[in-house]
Design an enzyme around this catalytic site. Structure first.
Site, PDB file in Angstrom:
ATOM      1  N   ASP A  65       0.790  -1.353   0.005  1.00 30.18           N
ATOM      2  CA  ASP A  65       0.088   0.072   0.055  1.00 30.18           C
ATOM      3  C   ASP A  65       1.008   1.154  -0.141  1.00 30.18           C
ATOM      4  O   ASP A  65       2.196   1.311   0.323  1.00 30.18           O
ATOM      5  CB  ASP A  65      -0.986   0.023   1.143  1.00 30.18           C
ATOM      6  CG  ASP A  65      -0.302  -0.320   2.534  1.00 30.18           C
ATOM      7  OD1 ASP A  65      -0.852  -0.822   3.328  1.00 30.18           O
ATOM      8  OD2 ASP A  65       0.799   0.054   2.541  1.00 30.18           O
ATOM      9  N   ASP A  67       1.387   5.021   1.341  1.00 32.09           N
ATOM     10  CA  ASP A  67       1.316   6.249   2.370  1.00 32.09           C
ATOM     11  C   ASP A  67       1.771   7.412   1.964  1.00 32.09           C
ATOM     12  O   ASP A  67       3.114   7.320   1.413  1.00 32.09           O
ATOM     13  CB  ASP A  67       1.639   5.763   3.661  1.00 32.09           C
ATOM     14  CG  ASP A  67       0.938   4.447   4.121  1.00 32.09           C
ATOM     15  OD1 ASP A  67      -0.246   4.415   4.052  1.00 32.09           O
ATOM     16  OD2 ASP A  67       1.500   3.781   4.762  1.00 32.09           O
ATOM     17  N   ASP A 167       7.843   4.416  13.933  1.00 35.45           N
ATOM     18  CA  ASP A 167       8.759   3.168  14.736  1.00 35.45           C
ATOM     19  C   ASP A 167       9.967   2.904  14.376  1.00 35.45           C
ATOM     20  O   ASP A 167      11.008   3.076  15.156  1.00 35.45           O
ATOM     21  CB  ASP A 167       7.441   2.043  14.954  1.00 35.45           C
ATOM     22  CG  ASP A 167       7.194   1.679  13.311  1.00 35.45           C
ATOM     23  OD1 ASP A 167       7.763   2.349  12.034  1.00 35.45           O
ATOM     24  OD2 ASP A 167       6.186   0.644  13.020  1.00 35.45           O
TER      25      ASP A 167
HETATM   26  P1  ATP Z   1       3.252  -2.648   5.638  1.00 32.44           P
HETATM   27  O1  ATP Z   1       2.128  -1.885   5.080  1.00 32.44           O
HETATM   28  O2  ATP Z   1       4.428  -2.943   4.482  1.00 32.44           O
HETATM   29  O3  ATP Z   1       2.992  -3.650   6.530  1.00 32.44           O
HETATM   30  P2  ATP Z   1       4.188  -0.123   6.674  1.00 32.44           P
HETATM   31  O4  ATP Z   1       5.559  -0.023   7.273  1.00 32.44           O
HETATM   32  O5  ATP Z   1       3.680   0.562   5.786  1.00 32.44           O
HETATM   33  O6  ATP Z   1       4.393  -1.824   6.632  1.00 32.44           O
HETATM   34  P3  ATP Z   1       1.842   0.469   8.189  1.00 32.44           P
HETATM   35  O7  ATP Z   1       1.120  -0.055   9.421  1.00 32.44           O
HETATM   36  O8  ATP Z   1       1.216   0.654   6.909  1.00 32.44           O
HETATM   37  O9  ATP Z   1       3.345  -0.080   7.973  1.00 32.44           O
HETATM   38  O10 ATP Z   1       2.223   1.983   8.729  1.00 32.44           O
HETATM   39  C1  ATP Z   1       2.804   2.845   7.736  1.00 32.44           C
HETATM   40  C2  ATP Z   1       3.624   3.616   8.625  1.00 32.44           C
HETATM   41  O11 ATP Z   1       3.236   4.262   9.649  1.00 32.44           O
HETATM   42  C3  ATP Z   1       5.044   3.020   9.214  1.00 32.44           C
HETATM   43  O12 ATP Z   1       6.065   2.696   8.183  1.00 32.44           O
HETATM   44  C4  ATP Z   1       5.547   3.616  10.381  1.00 32.44           C
HETATM   45  O13 ATP Z   1       6.202   4.710  10.084  1.00 32.44           O
HETATM   46  C5  ATP Z   1       4.163   4.286  10.904  1.00 32.44           C
HETATM   47  N1  ATP Z   1       3.626   3.596  11.921  1.00 32.44           N
HETATM   48  C6  ATP Z   1       2.636   2.763  11.657  1.00 32.44           C
HETATM   49  N2  ATP Z   1       2.100   1.881  12.912  1.00 32.44           N
HETATM   50  C7  ATP Z   1       3.092   2.735  13.796  1.00 32.44           C
HETATM   51  C8  ATP Z   1       3.242   2.641  15.290  1.00 32.44           C
HETATM   52  N3  ATP Z   1       2.541   1.668  16.145  1.00 32.44           N
HETATM   53  N4  ATP Z   1       4.151   3.228  15.905  1.00 32.44           N
HETATM   54  C9  ATP Z   1       4.864   4.143  15.193  1.00 32.44           C
HETATM   55  N5  ATP Z   1       4.598   4.342  13.792  1.00 32.44           N
HETATM   56  C10 ATP Z   1       3.965   3.506  13.195  1.00 32.44           C
HETATM   57 MG    MG Z   2       1.752   0.370   4.833  1.00 32.75          MG
END
Ligand code: ATP
Ligand code: MG
Length: 467
Positions: A65, A67, A167
């Site tokens: 996805d 962002d 994170d």
């Molecule tokens: P994926 O979508 O591949 O599982 P992602 O890194 O994009 O991984 P998401 O859950 O989509 O994870 O979150 C997008 C972004 O938001 C993360 O990359 C991170 O920067 C931030 N983020 C998400 N959840 C947290 C959290 N619990 N604490 C801090 N930052 C977070």
């Molecule tokens: Mg993501």
């Protein structure tokens, strides 16, 4: 909260990695994600791809996805896109829809309070069905720069603030659509190259702020084949108990991400290694502890290997099957007890599912819509042994037949059942309907005076429960 509280300098300048020095190609990015970025940029806003998508693109993976982070306020984003909906109350996010694809656009924000991540999720749930109204009585105090650009806002923030609430360093890289450079405030670029997962700031503080980050650490390590940085890894066993304070509905979502993303087997190993499995699934943990190499352990391991293979092959995987595998041990144990107490076969399954779900809901909420089909799967396990009546063949048309049959195969592979039973069910499916009846066994006498006849070649009992 000031970004300094995560132990990192506020307002530090980013390292800017120019287009020529990184491997991100727009060809691998979603055209819709790019469309959103360009439109924001053309309207005069800052627009960055951020988070997992930048990380995945750097690794040569296709992001799941996209962002987007911007200095445009949510209402301003909404004005730019017709196909846009605002969600959330306190921190509003813009979802831009392109058919089934959603590009999430978030206005930069600071880490205002430690539980923001958790509350966000709840707000998100509450606002799912409608455009959320703007927060009432919100006094926005903004600090503007000389060009009128918002530097600080009691709800939103700047990119320099936005970065510290994220994170891991690998998740805190920003891809600037203006010149295709990557902005790195935390050393994430090097960490991605070294395949290292490192929490931003003080790990113990960051895990306390949001314990789900412990699960995210394991999930990314498993998915990306990253090693956990020492400081990120060390506190895990000691802080695993914090997961018991996380809202169970949020953990349900997290469990799906942990086990249905195609890396379940590796994820399970890591969760167990760091003591994170027990707070999520305490009953299953007990079963595994009692018999580390028993049927339940084998079923779990093989179930996950199969799930991962299905994901790799692009086949669907369901939460119902996942929880049937995850809770197999406790459910079977409870079935045995209920039968020992005199419950009839189907009733014992009902009792077991009810009891196990009730106990499990304290940690992870499993929505009812998954529980009922799961119960059907266990009821059918016992019915599979009755191969003498026409009703037997009716199971083939049951909406849960496929899932129940897959569980039967799994139990067989785990060594719980004589393979003959699964072979029978495999064979009967290949026959034309009119030939299936020939496979039915003759009823024979019922030694127990009522209960259905058991297969002569059966080594294990009829129900999921060993006697
Ligand atoms: P994926 O979508 O591949 O599982 P992602 O890194 O994009 O991984 P998401 O859950 O989509 O994870 O979150 C997008 C972004 O938001 C993360 O990359 C991170 O920067 C931030 N983020 C998400 N959840 C947290 C959290 N619990 N604490 C801090 N930052 C977070
Ligand atoms: Mg993501």
């Amino acid at each position: 909260m000031n970004p300094v509280s995560v132990g990192t300098p506020a307002g530090a300048a980013p390292r800017i990695i120019p287009r020529a020095d990184h491997s991100i190609s727009r060809a691998n990015a979603s055209p819709n994600g790019l469309r959103v970025l360009y439109r924001l940029k053309d309207a005069g806003y800052q627009a960055f791809l951020v988070g997992g998508s930048v990380r995945d693109l750097l690794l040569g993976l296709i992001p799941k996805d996209f962002d987007v982070a911007t200095d445009a306020q949510p209402e301003e984003v909404k004005e730019l896109f017709r196909n846009c909906r605002l969600i959330g109350r306190r921190f509003r996010l813009a979802h831009v829809f392109f058919g089934r694809e959603i590009v999430e656009v978030a206005t930069f924000r600071a880490a205002h309070d430690p539980e923001a991540a958790e509350r966000d999720e709840e707000e998100w749930r509450a606002s799912l069905e409608q455009d959320a109204p703007a927060p009432r009585g919100e006094q926005r105090q903004r600090v503007l720069d000389e060009r009128g650009r918002i530097l600080r806002d009691n709800v939103y923030g700047t990119i320099e603030e936005d970065v510290w609430r994220r994170d891991f360093t690998a998740n805190a890289l920003y891809y600037n659509i203006e010149d295709f450079s990557v902005w790195d405030f935390t050393g994430g670029f090097e960490d991605v190259q070294a395949r290292r997962l490192r929490l931003i700031g003080d790990p113990v503080t960051r895990y306390h702020e949001d314990p789900v980050r412990m699960l995210r650490a394991v999930r990314f390590a498993a998915k990306l084949d990253f090693t956990l940085d020492k400081g990120t890894e060390e506190p895990l066993p000691g802080l695993a108990y914090l997961l018991t304070h996380v809202p169970p509905a949020r953990l349900f979502d997290e469990i799906l991400k942990l086990f249905l993303a195609g890396f379940a087997a590796r994820t399970l190993t890591l969760l167990q290694q760091y003591g994170l499995f027990e707070p999520l699934l305490p009953l299953t943990h007990e079963c595994l502890k009692a018999e580390p190499d028993g049927v339940v352990a084998r079923l779990l391991r093989q179930g996950f290997e199969q799930t991962d293979a299905r994901v790799a092959a692009g086949k669907p995987v369901t939460p119902t099957f996942l929880f049937a595998v995850l809770l197999y041990g406790p459910i079977v144990e409870r079935i045995i007890r209920a039968q020992a107490d005199g419950a009839a076969e189907t009733q014992s399954v009902f009792i077991a599912c009810e009891d196990v779900m009730r106990a499990q809901q304290g940690r992870v909420t499993i929505p009812r819509r998954f529980v009922l089909p799961l119960r059907d799967m266990f009821v059918m396990q016992s019915r599979f042994h009755r191969r003498s009546s026409r009703k037997t063949l009716g199971l083939l048309a049951h909406p849960r037949f496929r899932a129940a049959y897959d569980l039967l195969l799994l139990r067989t592979a785990a060594g719980e059942l004589d393979p003959e039973l699964a072979e029978w069910w495999t064979r009967v499916q290949t026959l034309p309907a009119e030939e299936r009846e020939q496979m039915l066994e003759s009823p024979g006498p019922r030694p127990d005076g009522g209960a259905p006849r058991r297969s002569r070649r059966r080594r294990r009992p009829r129900t999921a429960a060993p006697e």
